[in-house]
Every structure is written in C-alpha cells, then in structure tokens.
Design an enzyme around this catalytic site. Structure first.
Site, mmCIF file in Angstrom:
data_model
loop_
_atom_site.group_PDB
_atom_site.id
_atom_site.type_symbol
_atom_site.label_atom_id
_atom_site.label_comp_id
_atom_site.label_asym_id
_atom_site.label_seq_id
_atom_site.Cartn_x
_atom_site.Cartn_y
_atom_site.Cartn_z
ATOM 1 N N SER A 1 -9.623 1.615 2.904
ATOM 2 C CA SER A 1 -8.726 2.344 2.046
ATOM 3 C C SER A 1 -7.722 1.474 1.285
ATOM 4 O O SER A 1 -7.208 1.914 0.261
ATOM 5 C CB SER A 1 -7.963 3.400 2.849
ATOM 6 N N LYS B 1 0.844 -1.198 0.000
ATOM 7 C CA LYS B 1 0.000 0.000 0.000
ATOM 8 C C LYS B 1 0.883 1.253 0.000
ATOM 9 O O LYS B 1 1.955 1.259 0.626
ATOM 10 C CB LYS B 1 -0.901 -0.040 1.246
ATOM 11 N N SER C 1 -9.898 -0.823 6.995
ATOM 12 C CA SER C 1 -9.184 -0.610 5.731
ATOM 13 C C SER C 1 -8.478 -1.837 5.171
ATOM 14 O O SER C 1 -8.047 -1.827 4.020
ATOM 15 C CB SER C 1 -8.184 0.537 5.862
#
Lengths: 427, 446
Positions: B134, B59, B158
């Site tokens: 996210s 990420k 997330s």
C-alpha cells in the site's frame, strides 16, 4: 406457590486514579463542562493507542485481594465490539476470559446471621462517554460528552447467591465500605462512581431458573431495594421472561427495555494494542501488604482494644476517617466515653471531644459514663422493668444516678443518657 | 545536478557544509513535484508550508498535526488531526519537515494503490504500471526524486513490495521497534512503520531516528537497539526453496539467486534451508488482518470526524464484513483462534531456522510491477502479491527490500529477513550488497 428470589449483582466502581484507563486525562468528570477533558486517545481519534494505567491495574488487584479473590498470574484485555455514539472507538476495551481477579467472597451479616456471598470475578475496563438528550435551537438532539470516556472502571460480578433484598442491601453497603477503605474510589451511587445492576429471577424449587431479569438505571441504594422489591412482586404475577428492565423513578416501577432476542454478538477478541500481562507472586504479595486494616478487622480490634460494644465499633468504623479520628482522640479520656461523644454528641474535632469530656455541669463525661453504667448494673430489676415498658422504673434509675452524681448533673441530662443507653445501641 | 536527487546521507552532509540550504532543498523537491506529479500522482497532499527542515514524504496514514490526514479514504475527507504521530514527531525533532502525504491503498487495504479513493499512482519506471502498495506513493516519490526520503508502513508487504516494484530500499522493522502511535491502524498486531529510501545508509539513518520504546504505544519494546555493523564474513544466509516459487515471473528467481551469489562472493556463507510453505501464511494473515480491520474501522462513524460510513469503498467493506464474520460467535474458534495457532507455528518455524542461519534471502515479490488494472476484481490480489513477505510479517520479524536487477527496465527486489531485533545485521549485509552492485543508482527517465 411460594417463590424465592435469586439475585446476583454486577457492580461497577469507577477508580479515582489520577489519569484515565488508557490515557493521561483526569477522570474527574462529575459536573465538569462537557468535552473539556479529552485527548486523541479517549476520543478514539484515528491512530491513537491505549496504554494501560498501571495504578488502575494494581487497584483492581488490591480490591480482589481484599475480597479474597484468586489473582490471575496471567491476564489480558479484550475488545468488545459494538457501535454506540458514546463509545468512540466502536469497541470497549474490557476483559473477557482472563480477568485480573478470579473467584472470591465477601461475608455479610443480616438479621439471620452471617452468610458468605461468592464473587465470580473482578475485571477492569474503560468507561464510555455520556449521552444527553436535549433541545438545541428548537431541535431535539442527542449530545455526547466524552469527559467520562476512558475512566477506569472495575466490574465486580457476584454469584447468584442473594436470597433477599436485605442481603443485597447489606452486601452493597459493605462493598462500598471496603472500596472506600482501600481509597480506590469514592464509590458514590449518586455521582455514578458506583453503579449496581442486579439480576433477579424467582425460583419455585430453590434452583437457579433459566431466565433472569437484569435491572439498570439504578442510582441509589434505595432504588436498588425498591427495584428489587418491585420485581419480586411483578414476577409473581407476570410471565417469566429473560429481559433487561430499567428502574423508572417517576413510575416507581421497572420498565422493560430489551428482550433476549436482541442480545448482541460482541465479537470479542484479544486487544492487539496491549500485550498480555503477567504478574509474579512476589508482586501480588507486595500488593497484599498494602491493603491495611479493612472495616471488619478494625471493628473487631476496636471491640477488643477499647472495650466497645459491637454497635459502637461498627458505627466508628463506618468510614476510615471516622475510625482514625476516634483512635486519635481515644486517649483523651475513657475510650468508651470518647466513643459516645463521637457517636451521640457528634464531636468532629479534638476540641469538641475535650469540650464534652469536661462539660459545664462540672461532671466530666468520664464520670457521667461511670455513674450511668454503675446505676444500670446495680439495678438489673429496674432496667428489666423499664425494658418491658414500666415507665416509673426510669424515674427510679434517674434518682439513683442523681444520688451517685451528688446532684452535680442535671436530671434531664441523666434521663437522656439512660434512655439512650437502654433503648438505642446498648439495648 | 538538482539537490532533490540527493540521498538523505548526501543531503545531511550538504546542509552541514552549507553547500545548500533547507529552503533550496525544499524548493528543488517542490519543483520536481510540480513537473512530475501530473504523471506520477504520488502525493495526496503537498504541504505548502514545508519549511526549515529536510523534506520527507510521509504516507497518508500517519497523523500529521494541522495537515489533512485521510489514509486515501473518502470517509476521512476534511479530517485535520490535532496531533502528530510519534514517527512524525521524531522526524520533526531530528530536523525534518513534512513535504507531503503520499498516496496509498485506502486504509492500506491493498498492494497496488488501486483501492485509493484519490486515484492510482503510476510506477515511475513505466507509467502504465502499478507502483505496488500500500505504500505505493512513498516508493514512487522516492524513485522519482520528488523527495529526499519517505516513510511507509507495512502490515504485510506494504513497505517491501512497493519498494521492490519501484526499485528502492524499504525496511520493515521488527514489530514493536517503531511506535504505531498516530498511525491509522490497519492490522494492529502487524502494523510496522519504516523507511523507504534511495540507499541502505539512508534507511539506517531513518531507522535510528524512529526506533525505540514509546510510552504512547504499549506494544513497543524496551529491547536495546543495536546499531553495530556486522562483518558479512561472519554471516550465514539461508536460501529457502519454498520462496523460489515455480509460478514466479520468469527471471525473478534467477536474479535473486544471482544476488545471493554476490553475497557469497563478499564472504557470506549460503545454505539451503526449508521453511513452511508461505501459502499457509496467506490464510493466517488474511483472517487475522480482516478481524482486526473490522474492529479498527468501527471508529469511523462520522460523528466526531470525517464523513459517514457510506464513504467506505468496496474493498474496505469487504474486509469489514469478512472480519466481522470470522470473529462472530460460533466461528471464532474455527477461524480466528485457529489462525493464531498457525501463527505460532510460523514463529516457531522461523526460530528453528534462525538457529542455523543469521538471515534468510528470497524474492520480495514473485513478479516485477504489474500493469494498472491488475488488481481489479481480484479480491485476494494483495494477499497473493505479498505471499513472500507474509510469513515474516505474521512472525513480527524485520526485513528489507533491496533492488537487485531489472527485467525489461522494471526493477526486481530481493528481501533479507532476520530474527527479531536484527536490523543491524540486515542493514550491514544490505549495505555491502549495495556497495558492490550499484543497482540503487539507476533512475527512470521521466
């Protein structure tokens, strides 16, 4: 109307730990090339996290213990949020309502006697970077040096207990001595490792008034005195308003910087990156045992153990190094004599002391000491005469000393010694 | 079969047997990226220098040395970190290579990737739908076989919510189990890095690599890491009625209850339990998270790295403002201090529950993947999507998302929540479920 100054202090002391408050960078920033001593943590790079320096925490507690502070068993760090270019994270990690050390005190002695100055708290925080306003390619710029960013900083806050500039002066010097004895900081005003921010107001009735003027940009003990003296004079003629003022060396005056209305809301909240701290009593007791002899205790012991005067003992315990040197060489002769050699003859090595003890005139320093003390105690009237200004009494005393020393010591030397004895520290 | 479709377990095995090389594995992933990225947009940066390791997607909020790291925000454009996050360092030390940096909501502010300044990621199961967030880029990259495995981070949902919407495994470890050092902070008191993988076994491998005390993160724990496999026959699983909400999408609750029945068949004991209504966690989490965000984003001032503050997007600015408000003098006690108290109540509520049960089961998300645009003008979109994972998040507990079925070809996810440091129990039970059901072998057609 007569006003009484009411003064409180905030004193910042930079701890001389090997590494930073929250990172591994060395804290030695004085005169170092800008931004040569930084890392992702003290630069506040995205993702970097603070890890508290155990030694800095212990040293702050040590200082607290030396100043009779209550050590809080539970303590934590908080974030103080404000934006300034020298503050890389946009917040300073400090301590708000659970500082490492709670209330304590330090006793000072002025010409009016002893007085206890109460301390409100001691907490630990990180230092900021430094801004330099300068010219770059003909353009006026502000440059930031982050070498100092993240250096551990101890803040000592006193109660508004000072009633004179002298009290402040004695206090800050004594505090500096204690800090240096503990070996936790150079506490050097000129190098910025000790910074003093006094708050001063004038009171008509002895009570603490509802305003105070905070003084900043002070980098010597002399400026502390000058700034306070200036404020006492200024506040007598100007309206009393809450504000921050800075000491200007060039103007020889304090200059208004910020009014109360501009006060920040720092939006403090507990630092989520650092878990709260808990200290066991045993841990605190262990630290307490590390304090060692502080200046006052050492002075008292010197008076008792070596028969020194209060004045000599104070001079010899001015620094830990000096006191240790004295104790190392005290056995070389009569302790009082050795003390004299260190204080008056500025002996700095063992060889110096030995040299002075066996001086070329053939009369040893010990003997000389005995001669002078005997002459002075045998002739109290001449001593009293001299002290009241009768110059001939001195000649008499010198004559007596020459007789006693059987002419082996030159009169100039004896004269110097007697005057020193009578006027300087033994008066 | 292309080697990019392999699980991490299979990839490690194949490399050991020299069935293929690191280079072939990387090339296969790069090839897949080239083919599907125009449709998926899971990556912000593809690391063309990836070499000599098992390719893993990370990420974009993890600091990667010499690889641009921008957390999907324009404000960090051009920022190339001089250091690796601890998570990244550990992956490299194990022998992995960073394949690329995946898309996310900017600064992780959202549950859709729609707040990303670099465009939304498509859900590989339906390109018109959201991958969740996210960590949406990581979850999409895994199910689209663009990588062998991925790393995400969870502040509240997330990892688990995008894993649910994309039909992959997402493990959110106990807070303090995996180092946050180098993870661009969202809410520091709940941020938890964790794996997003094709299987439970893969999640276990990554968990083993990442878990542990880190001298660079004062909130990591010295607590012993238990990896022992637990027999499902000794496990009691609580079914909290408050997690099976009436407003959930039709079919979701039933699929999760069916999954619970599978666990029962495998030997687990199911008991009905009652927990605090998760809706209170939304308020607590929103206040604490915004407060921490407002402070954590203060360093992005454009003076040392990145761009100036006007590059924050609307969602970032909203969070900064709300956070500053709740922390300001006069409001702190009413909001922040009170939220912390309620947080303690949630922690106690879970403590009580775990006296009677080993794990808790529930849907991860009240729905399957929503259509693109669903988050537009909904300022509380993320918080409401994540309602079922927020209570365990604010309590710092570990949890996992497992694919447990489909509704109209869209994956449904269930979560298993355990007490602190119970990752081994969660992984053991999840492993048994996966072996029994094989939902994890399903792939979208791209």
């Amino acid at each position: 109307m007569t006003y009484q100054p009411i003064i409180g202090l905030e004193v910042h002391v930079e701890l001389s730990t090997e590494s930073g408050m929250f990172c591994g960078c060395s804290g030695k920033h004085f005169q170092a090339k800008p931004n040569t001593n930084t890392c992702p943590i003290c630069l506040g790079l995205p993702g970097a996290l603070p890890v508290p320096n155990k030694k800095a925490i212990e040293w702050t507690m040590l200082l607290g213990l030396a100043l009779d502070c209550k050590i809080n068993e539970e303590s934590r760090f908080d974030r103080k949020n404000y934006i300034y270019p020298d503050l890389p994270k946009g917040y300073q990690i400090t301590q708000l309502d659970q500082p490492l050390c709670g209330s304590g005190s330090l006793e000072i002695t002025t010409q009016h006697g002893k007085k206890l100055i109460r301390l409100r708290r001691i907490h630990l925080e990180e230092d900021t970077g430094k801004i330099q306003h300068t010219q770059l390619n003909g353009e006026r710029v502000a440059l930031v040096d982050f070498n100092r960013s993240g250096v551990p900083l101890c803040e000592i806050v006193t109660e508004p207990d000072f009633r004179s500039v002298e009290e402040v002066d004695v206090f800050v010097k004594k505090l500096q001595r204690v800090v240096r004895y503990l070996g936790i900081s150079g506490a050097d005003m000129e190098k910025g490792s000790m910074r003093i921010e006094p708050s001063i107001s004038l009171s008509a009735d002895g009570k603490v008034p509802n305003y105070r003027v905070e003084l900043k940009n002070i980098n010597s003990f002399r400026f502390v005195r000058k700034a306070l003296e200036y404020e006492i004079e200024r506040q007598q003629r100007e309206e009393h308003v809450q504000q921050t003022r800075g000491w200007s060396e060039t103007k020889n005056a304090t200059v208004a910087q910020r009014e109360k209305e501009e006060a920040h809301d720092y939006r403090y909240f507990p630092e989520p990156d650092i878990p709260p701290m808990r200290f066991a009593q045993a841990q605190i007791a262990k630290l307490k045992a590390q304090i060692g002899e502080l200046p006052d205790e050492k002075k008292e012991r010197f008076i008792k153990q070596y028969g020194l005067s209060d004045y000599d003992a104070a001079l010899l315990t001015e620094t830990k190094e000096r006191a240790e040197f004295f104790e190392e060489v005290a056995k070389l002769g009569i302790a009082k004599t050795v003390a004299n050699i260190i204080i008056n003859r500025k002996a700095r090595t063992k060889e110096d002391v030995l040299g002075f003890l066996q001086n070329p005139s053939g009369v040893s320093e010990d003997e000389l000491q005995r001669v002078i003390e005997q002459v002075l105690s045998d002739n109290p009237k001449a001593v009293a005469d001299y002290k009241s200004g009768k110059e001939p009494a001195l000649m008499f005393l010198i004559g007596q000393a020459m007789r006693l020393a059987k002419g082996k010591s030159p009169p100039e030397e004896l004269k110097k010694r007697i005057i020193m004895y009578l006027t300087d520290h033994h008066a | 079969m292309e080697v990019n479709t392999l699980t991490l377990t299979q990839a490690i095995e194949g490399l050991k047997k020299r069935t293929f090389s690191h280079a072939e594995l990387i090339a296969a992933c790069m090839g897949r990226i080239k083919t599907v990225e125009p449709k998926i947009k899971a990556f912000i940066t593809v690391n063309q220098k990836a070499a000599d390791g098992i390719p893993i997607a990370v990420k974009d909020n993890f600091s990667t040395k010499d690889i641009e790291t921008i957390a999907a925000s324009n404000i960090l454009k051009g920022y190339v970190p001089p250091y690796d996050a601890t998570v990244v360092r550990k992956l490299k030390e194990y022998g992995m290579t960073i394949l690329g940096k995946t898309n996310m909501d900017a600064f992780a502010h959202g549950s859709s990737t729609e707040t990303s300044d670099f465009g939304v990621t498509s859900n590989p199961w339906d390109l018109g739908r959201l991958p969740g967030g996210s960590s949406g880029g990581s979850a999409a990259a895994v199910i689209a076989d663009e990588c062998i495995a991925a790393i995400g981070s969870e502040t509240a949902g997330s990892i688990r919510q995008p894993a649910s919407w994309c039909g992959v495994v997402g493990l959110k470890p106990t807070y303090g189990r995996v180092s946050r050092y180098g993870l661009i902070a969202m809410a520091s008191s709940t941020d938890s890095p964790g794996p997003i993988t094709k299987t439970v076994a893969d999640a276990r491998i990554l968990y083993e690599i990442l878990a542990g005390f880190d001298p660079y993160d004062a909130t990591t724990s010295h607590q012993t890491i238990t990896l022992e496999t637990i027999d499902i026959k000794n496990i009691t699983i609580g079914v909290p009625k408050q997690y099976f909400r009436s407003e959930a999408q039709n079919g979701v609750n039933q699929q999760v209850l069916d999954a619970a029945k599978v666990l029962e068949k495998l030997g687990a004991r199911l008991v009905d339990i009652s927990l605090f209504d998760p809706e209170y966690a939304v308020s607590v989490y929103t206040i604490l998270q915004r407060a921490e965000v407002s402070s954590n984003l203060a360093r992005f001032d454009g003076s040392r790295f990145g761009q100036t503050r006007d590059q924050f997007n609307k969602e970032n600015k909203r969070r900064i403002m709300l956070g500053n408000y709740t922390l300001s003098a006069g409001y702190y006690d009413a909001y922040y201090a009170k939220a912390q108290k309620v947080r303690t109540l949630f922690i106690n509520d879970f403590h009580k529950a775990f006296e009677a049960v080993d794990l808790i089961i529930g849907p991860t998300s009240p729905s399957t993947a929503l259509k693109k645009g669903a988050s537009k003008d909904k300022v509380m979109f993320g918080e409401l999507q994540d309602i079922l994972v927020e209570p365990s998040t604010i309590a710092g507990l570990p949890g996992i998302n497992l694919p447990c079925g489909f509704i109209k070809r869209l994956p449904v996810g269930m979560q298993l929540i355990g007490p602190q440091w119970s990752e081994n129990i969660i992984l053991s039970v999840a492993q048994r479920y996966e072996e029994e059901t094989l939902w994890h072998t399903e792939r979208p057609t791209l």
